[in-house]
Enzyme design. Structure first.
Site, PDB file in Angstrom:
ATOM      1  N   CYS A 145      -9.002 -13.304  17.902  1.00 26.35           N
ATOM      2  CA  CYS A 145     -10.229 -12.663  18.332  1.00 26.35           C
ATOM      3  C   CYS A 145     -11.178 -12.207  18.037  1.00 26.35           C
ATOM      4  CB  CYS A 145      -8.439 -11.520  18.664  1.00 26.35           C
ATOM      5  SG  CYS A 145      -7.124 -11.458  18.844  1.00 26.35           S
ATOM      6  N   CYS A 153     -10.984  -8.797  15.388  1.00 20.32           N
ATOM      7  CA  CYS A 153     -10.057  -8.923  13.896  1.00 20.32           C
ATOM      8  C   CYS A 153     -10.534  -8.402  13.106  1.00 20.32           C
ATOM      9  CB  CYS A 153      -9.598 -10.543  13.909  1.00 20.32           C
ATOM     10  SG  CYS A 153      -8.342 -10.826  12.689  1.00 20.32           S
ATOM     11  N   LYS A 157      -2.701   4.118   6.875  1.00 18.33           N
ATOM     12  CA  LYS A 157      -3.328   4.942   8.079  1.00 18.33           C
ATOM     13  C   LYS A 157      -3.377   6.290   8.123  1.00 18.33           C
ATOM     14  CE  LYS A 157      -1.787   0.770  10.181  1.00 18.33           C
ATOM     15  NZ  LYS A 157      -1.237   0.216   8.957  1.00 18.33           N
ATOM     16  N   ARG A 193       0.606  -1.193  -0.358  1.00 17.76           N
ATOM     17  CA  ARG A 193       0.295   0.239  -0.469  1.00 17.76           C
ATOM     18  C   ARG A 193       0.889   1.861   0.013  1.00 17.76           C
ATOM     19  NH1 ARG A 193      -4.740  -0.742   2.404  1.00 17.76           N
ATOM     20  NH2 ARG A 193      -4.467  -2.029   3.834  1.00 17.76           N
TER      21      ARG A 193
HETATM   22  C1  LIG Z   1      -0.011  -1.309   8.640  1.00 19.72           C
HETATM   23  C2  LIG Z   1       0.621  -0.671   7.784  1.00 19.72           C
HETATM   24  C3  LIG Z   1       1.695  -0.756   7.034  1.00 19.72           C
HETATM   25  C4  LIG Z   1       2.730  -0.469   8.020  1.00 19.72           C
HETATM   26  O1  LIG Z   1       2.579   0.916   8.646  1.00 19.72           O
HETATM   27  P1  LIG Z   1       3.370   1.819  10.022  1.00 19.72           P
HETATM   28  O2  LIG Z   1       2.952   2.879   9.794  1.00 19.72           O
HETATM   29  O3  LIG Z   1       4.755   2.188   9.050  1.00 19.72           O
HETATM   30  O4  LIG Z   1       3.924   0.946  10.747  1.00 19.72           O
HETATM   31  C5  LIG Z   1       2.309  -1.860   6.131  1.00 19.72           C
HETATM   32  N1  LIG Z   1       1.704  -1.521   4.837  1.00 19.72           N
HETATM   33  C6  LIG Z   1      -0.153  -2.141   5.023  1.00 19.72           C
HETATM   34  C7  LIG Z   1      -0.436  -2.264   4.354  1.00 19.72           C
HETATM   35  C8  LIG Z   1      -0.408  -1.091   6.701  1.00 19.72           C
HETATM   36  O5  LIG Z   1      -1.777  -1.745   6.821  1.00 19.72           O
HETATM   37  S1  SF4 Z   2      -4.201 -11.761  13.157  1.00 11.76           S
HETATM   38 FE1  SF4 Z   2      -6.440 -11.272  14.213  1.00 11.76          FE
HETATM   39  S2  SF4 Z   2      -7.083 -13.116  15.247  1.00 11.76           S
HETATM   40 FE2  SF4 Z   2      -4.588 -13.453  14.791  1.00 11.76          FE
HETATM   41  S3  SF4 Z   2      -3.737 -12.833  16.657  1.00 11.76           S
HETATM   42 FE3  SF4 Z   2      -3.930 -10.599  14.925  1.00 11.76          FE
HETATM   43  S4  SF4 Z   2      -6.243  -9.768  16.094  1.00 11.76           S
HETATM   44 FE4  SF4 Z   2      -6.242 -12.097  16.729  1.00 11.76          FE
END
Ligand SMILES: *Cc1c(COP(=O)(O)O)cnc(C)c1O
Ligand code: SF4
Length: 345
Positions: free
Chosen positions: A107, A110, A315, A90
């Site tokens: 979880c 998740c 993010k 991404r």
């Molecule tokens: C969260 C994420 C990252 C890492 O993001 P940082 O802000 O550098 O920790 C990298 N690639 C994807 C697709 C993510 O969702």
């Molecule tokens: S991937 Fe999902 S189910 Fe697995 S530890 Fe992380 S949050 Fe929990």
């Protein structure tokens, strides 16, 4: 019963097993566990004090997961950013490599709950090889994050093989592993594992503690072994209703993590994943919690409060400015400068 494989095998996977220990009706939980797998390690089970408590809520299937909602099976639009099935690419300089389809415990909140622990996330060795080949061919990638599922559920030799192949890619500056094993299955963090990981530096680990009760002596010892192997530890927490949506609980978690040499990294506003509505916390409340930490917790222990919008824009940090959109909506600005409107809860 001490090896991690034995602990894992002793996990509860059927609601009936819970009914043997707690005064609950397992019948309504069966359909939930069929749709979204249940797996509760002996350590997690031992931390439950009563039905509905913060440990229970994270681990035990809830009929609310099956209520219809307007949320997404792929809440981060990962499919659109997957050049090959094992990679999510991404950001130009970072990529996720999905190396495991399973976790020690499942979880209930998740973000990949529609796929985790099911064939949809169990990639073949060949698909992971293709993922590594993709990363090797993209010189702009500096940082690879091993995820899944939980990468530390791979056996040592398989994990070592994957890490060593990544390490041979010259343009990769750092490797990261995201894992919840220090919380749910700390026995997995063996001295042998730590030795193997230490051969792959610079390697970072992000753990996933959500509640102070998860900071057990065994978890503490596992984090100490990792830190002693020179691995910088961060923690990603998900903001969860009835678990950690409280300033006192969050302060206690953040302080406890720091004392374990784990630096709180992100507090995540929950992704818009189908079947997780009952965990959602308003952004306004999340901001109050973060603000309450200032002045009460070392600056080192205050995570950045983040949201990951469902279009896959990446993010973004949540601040008071995000509330300007008014009633029930928040607005954030993506790295590309676009204004994104999101549900405020
Ligand atoms: C969260 C994420 C990252 C890492 O993001 P940082 O802000 O550098 O920790 C990298 N690639 C994807 C697709 C993510 O969702
Ligand atoms: S991937 Fe999902 S189910 Fe697995 S530890 Fe992380 S949050 Fe929990």
């Amino acid at each position: 019963m001490n090896s991690w494989q034995q602990q894992l095998a002793a996990s509860l996977t059927r609601p009936e097993q819970l009914a043997e220990r707690f005064d609950i009706d397992p019948v309504p939980l069966r359909a939930v566990a069929e749709r979204y797998p249940m797996q509760i390690t002996p350590l997690t089970l031992s931390l439950i004090e009563q039905p509905g408590d913060p440990i229970w809520r994270q681990a035990v299937p809830d009929p609310a997961e099956l209520l219809p909602d307007q949320l997404y099976e792929d809440p981060l639009n990962e499919a659109a950013f997957a050049p090959v099935p094992a990679v999510v690419h991404r950001y130009p300089d970072r990529a996720l490599l999905l190396v495991s389809g399973t976790c020690a415990g499942y979880c209930r909140f998740c973000t990949r709950k529609s796929r985790v622990g099911r064939p949809a996330l169990c990639l073949s060795e060949q698909q992971v090889d293709e993922g590594i080949a993709y990363i090797a061919a993209q010189p702009e990638i500096r940082d690879v994050i091993l995820t899944g599922g939980d990468p530390l559920l791979l056996e040592d030799d398989r994990l070592a093989e994957r890490l060593e192949r990544l390490r041979r890619i010259r343009h990769l500056e750092i490797l990261r592993i995201g894992t919840r094993v220090p919380v749910t299955l700390p026995e997995r963090v063996t001295p042998q594992l730590c030795t193997l990981l230490a051969r792959c530096h610079p390697l970072y680990i992000n753990t996933h503690f959500n509640h102070p009760r998860e900071l057990t002596p065994a978890a503490r010892a596992a984090c100490a072994r990792l830190a002693d192997a020179g691995i910088p530890l961060g923690n990603q927490t998900v903001l969860l209703r009835g678990v950690n949506d409280d300033p006192e609980v969050m302060a206690c978690l953040c302080r406890g993590l720091l004392a374990m040499r784990v630096r709180p990294y992100y507090l995540h506003q929950m992704d818009l994943a189908r079947g997780t509505t009952h965990f959602r916390v308003p952004v306004e409340r999340g901001l109050e919690i973060i603000e309450s930490l200032r002045g009460r917790v070392s600056g080192l222990g205050i995570p950045a409060y983040m949201v990951d919008p469902p279009g896959g824009e990446g993010k973004v940090m949540l601040t008071r400015d995000c509330l300007a959109a008014g009633e029930g909506t928040i607005q954030v600005r993506s790295a590309q400068g676009d204004v994104i409107l999101l549900p405020g809860c």
